[in-house]
Write a protein that holds these residues in place. Structure first.
Motif, short mmCIF file in Angstrom:
data_model
loop_
_atom_site.label_atom_id
_atom_site.label_comp_id
_atom_site.label_asym_id
_atom_site.label_seq_id
_atom_site.Cartn_x
_atom_site.Cartn_y
_atom_site.Cartn_z
N THR A 104 0.84 -1.21 0.00
CA THR A 104 0.00 0.00 0.00
C THR A 104 0.86 1.25 0.00
OG1 THR A 104 -1.81 -1.12 1.15
CG2 THR A 104 -1.74 1.28 1.30
N LEU A 105 1.88 1.28 0.84
CA LEU A 105 2.76 2.45 0.93
C LEU A 105 3.57 2.64 -0.35
CD1 LEU A 105 3.99 2.10 4.63
CD2 LEU A 105 2.29 3.69 3.70
N LYS A 106 3.82 1.55 -1.09
CA LYS A 106 4.52 1.67 -2.37
C LYS A 106 3.60 2.28 -3.44
CE LYS A 106 7.70 -2.24 -1.78
NZ LYS A 106 8.07 -3.60 -2.27
N LEU A 107 2.32 1.90 -3.40
CA LEU A 107 1.39 2.35 -4.44
C LEU A 107 0.82 3.74 -4.18
CD1 LEU A 107 -0.66 -0.95 -5.01
CD2 LEU A 107 1.18 -0.04 -6.43
N LEU A 108 0.73 4.14 -2.90
CA LEU A 108 0.10 5.42 -2.56
C LEU A 108 0.74 6.62 -3.26
CD1 LEU A 108 -2.09 6.88 -0.96
CD2 LEU A 108 -0.45 7.07 0.94
N PRO A 109 2.09 6.76 -3.28
CA PRO A 109 2.67 7.93 -3.97
C PRO A 109 2.26 8.01 -5.43
CG PRO A 109 4.32 6.84 -2.61
CD PRO A 109 3.12 5.95 -2.62
N MET A 110 2.11 6.86 -6.10
CA MET A 110 1.68 6.85 -7.50
C MET A 110 0.26 7.39 -7.63
SD MET A 110 3.12 3.06 -8.45
CE MET A 110 2.29 3.09 -10.03
N VAL A 111 -0.62 6.96 -6.71
CA VAL A 111 -2.01 7.41 -6.75
C VAL A 111 -2.10 8.91 -6.53
CG1 VAL A 111 -4.26 7.25 -5.60
CG2 VAL A 111 -2.92 5.18 -6.02
N VAL A 112 -1.42 9.40 -5.50
CA VAL A 112 -1.47 10.83 -5.17
C VAL A 112 -0.88 11.66 -6.30
CG1 VAL A 112 -0.68 12.60 -3.57
CG2 VAL A 112 -1.41 10.38 -2.69
N ALA A 113 0.27 11.23 -6.84
CA ALA A 113 0.92 11.98 -7.92
C ALA A 113 0.04 12.04 -9.16
CB ALA A 113 2.27 11.34 -8.25
N ASP A 114 -0.53 10.89 -9.55
CA ASP A 114 -1.39 10.86 -10.74
C ASP A 114 -2.64 11.70 -10.54
OD1 ASP A 114 0.41 9.21 -11.94
OD2 ASP A 114 -0.75 7.37 -11.67
N THR A 115 -3.21 11.64 -9.33
CA THR A 115 -4.44 12.38 -9.07
C THR A 115 -4.19 13.88 -9.11
OG1 THR A 115 -5.22 10.58 -7.65
CG2 THR A 115 -6.33 12.69 -7.43
N ILE A 116 -3.11 14.33 -8.48
CA ILE A 116 -2.79 15.76 -8.46
C ILE A 116 -2.42 16.24 -9.86
CG2 ILE A 116 -1.16 17.48 -7.61
CD1 ILE A 116 -1.06 15.94 -4.99
N ALA A 117 -1.71 15.40 -10.61
CA ALA A 117 -1.28 15.79 -11.96
C ALA A 117 -2.47 15.99 -12.90
CB ALA A 117 -0.35 14.73 -12.53
N PHE A 118 -3.50 15.15 -12.73
CA PHE A 118 -4.66 15.24 -13.61
C PHE A 118 -5.87 15.86 -12.92
CE2 PHE A 118 -2.08 11.83 -15.36
CZ PHE A 118 -2.02 12.20 -16.69
N PHE A 119 -5.64 16.48 -11.77
CA PHE A 119 -6.75 17.11 -11.05
C PHE A 119 -7.31 18.23 -11.91
CE2 PHE A 119 -8.27 16.13 -6.99
CZ PHE A 119 -8.93 17.21 -6.46
N PRO A 120 -8.57 18.15 -12.30
CA PRO A 120 -9.14 19.16 -13.21
C PRO A 120 -9.10 20.56 -12.59
CG PRO A 120 -10.57 17.24 -13.02
CD PRO A 120 -9.52 17.11 -11.96
N LYS A 121 -8.85 21.55 -13.41
CA LYS A 121 -8.80 22.92 -12.92
C LYS A 121 -10.15 23.39 -12.39
CE LYS A 121 -5.02 24.43 -15.92
NZ LYS A 121 -4.61 25.36 -16.98
#
Length: 328
Positions: A287-304
């Motif tokens: 879980t701790l390995k996958l969480l940074p990927m989830v957060v990074a992808d979500t913030i990167a594609f977070f709609p304006k």
């Protein structure tokens, strides 16, 4: 020998009682969740009745349809799937276990888009030892990555939806529904499900996660951020509101990732004997390995427009405060 036989029978009885206890608890959890959702639905229905009775009835019909497709249908698909579990060791003298692994190989070929060479590995093998080795190879090489993509995708869905929504009860329902959908997708991808006992445990985990998601709506930055950092955040317009919602979403995504990793471990055991502590420890690591990927992808594609939503919401609140202050 008689004493040993009695002892073994006693152990089997205790395991059977423990298994049925998990079944009863899981069913109770589903009933409690349904009652909580029903309470919220009836409350909304009463408000709609003030506008129109037909609007209320239409809302109830919509709820029944959503409940069937979002909650009931995934449960039916999961329960109807065959119960299997892949372990990295195989009893060479157990013909039943060998038959199970052959069925697993067919399910993986049927439900996954594997490279041609991996399809050959699972359909053309010389003996049972080679079958087991090929299963381990295909799982580590392809299937595990496919399952991880499903888990990451649904964790991102949970993070975005719970970060945007400002309703605690809606957060609970969303987390429960998305986690249930994720388990169904993992089962369909593998072609089989965990045992009923492990499914019962997953049900309790999903419900617990949904309750935590409801409680996280009251989480504030001052509860987790030092005062020095909090003063800085308050000086930056709207940053505190956005960050607070992102933290809530990330916490829910973390728990969704954990449930996905636990479900995957129930499907593919990393050993012939796997304890509850092993599952928890490995699930947290993954879980701790996958969480940074989830957060990074979500913030990167977070709609304006979402950021604008938080901005306008904060501005409206400030304007209302100014109006009230002026009136006073």
């Amino acid at each position: 020998m008689e004493e040993v036989s009695r002892f073994m029978k006693k152990i089997k009885k205790e395991k059977s009682r423990s298994k049925y206890l998990f079944y009863v608890i899981a069913i109770g959890v589903l009933i409690v969740f349904l009652l909580m959702v029903l309470s919220s639905i009836l409350d909304i229905g009463e408000r709609l009745r003030r506008v129109s009775v037909y609007l209320e009835y239409g809302f109830y019909i919509l709820f029944v349809l959503l409940f069937y497709f979002v909650i009931l249908q995934p449960i039916i698909i999961i329960v109807k799937s065959p119960s299997l579990s892949i372990a990295t060791s195989l009893d060479q003298n157990d013909p039943k276990a060998i038959a199970i692994y052959k069925k697993v190989a067919k399910n993986i070929v049927k439900s996954n888009q594997l490279p041609q060479e991996q399809n050959i590995l699972l359909t053309q093998y010389k003996n049972k030892q080679e079958l087991l080795f090929n299963l381990q190879y295909v799982f580590e090489k392809t299937v595990k990555g496919q399952l991880n993509r499903i888990i990451i995708h649904d964790a991102k869905t949970v993070m975005i939806s719970t970060a945007i929504c400002q309703s605690a009860r809606f957060d609970m329902i969303t987390v429960f529904a998305v986690n249930l959908k994720m388990i169904k997708a993992l089962v369909v991808k593998c072609g089989f499900r965990p045992s009923m006992k492990n499914l019962s445990k997953l049900t309790m985990n999903v419900f617990g996660t949904a309750l935590i998601a409801e409680g996280l709506e009251n989480l504030k930055l001052e509860d987790i951020v030092p005062k020095s950092s909090l003063e800085f955040l308050n000086n930056v317009p709207y940053l505190g509101v956005v960050l607070e919602s992102v933290v809530q979403g990330a916490a829910n995504a973390l728990m969704t990732l954990r449930i996905g990793c636990v479900c995957r471990r129930y499907l593919f055991n990393d050993g012939s004997i796997i304890t509850k502590e092993d599952i928890r420890r490995q699930a947290y690591k993954e879980t701790l390995k996958l969480l940074p990927m989830v957060v990074a992808d979500t913030i990167a594609f977070f709609p304006k427009r979402i950021v604008r939503f938080f901005t306008s919401r904060r501005k409206n609140n400030m304007d209302e405060g100014d109006i009230v202050g002026a009136a006073e």
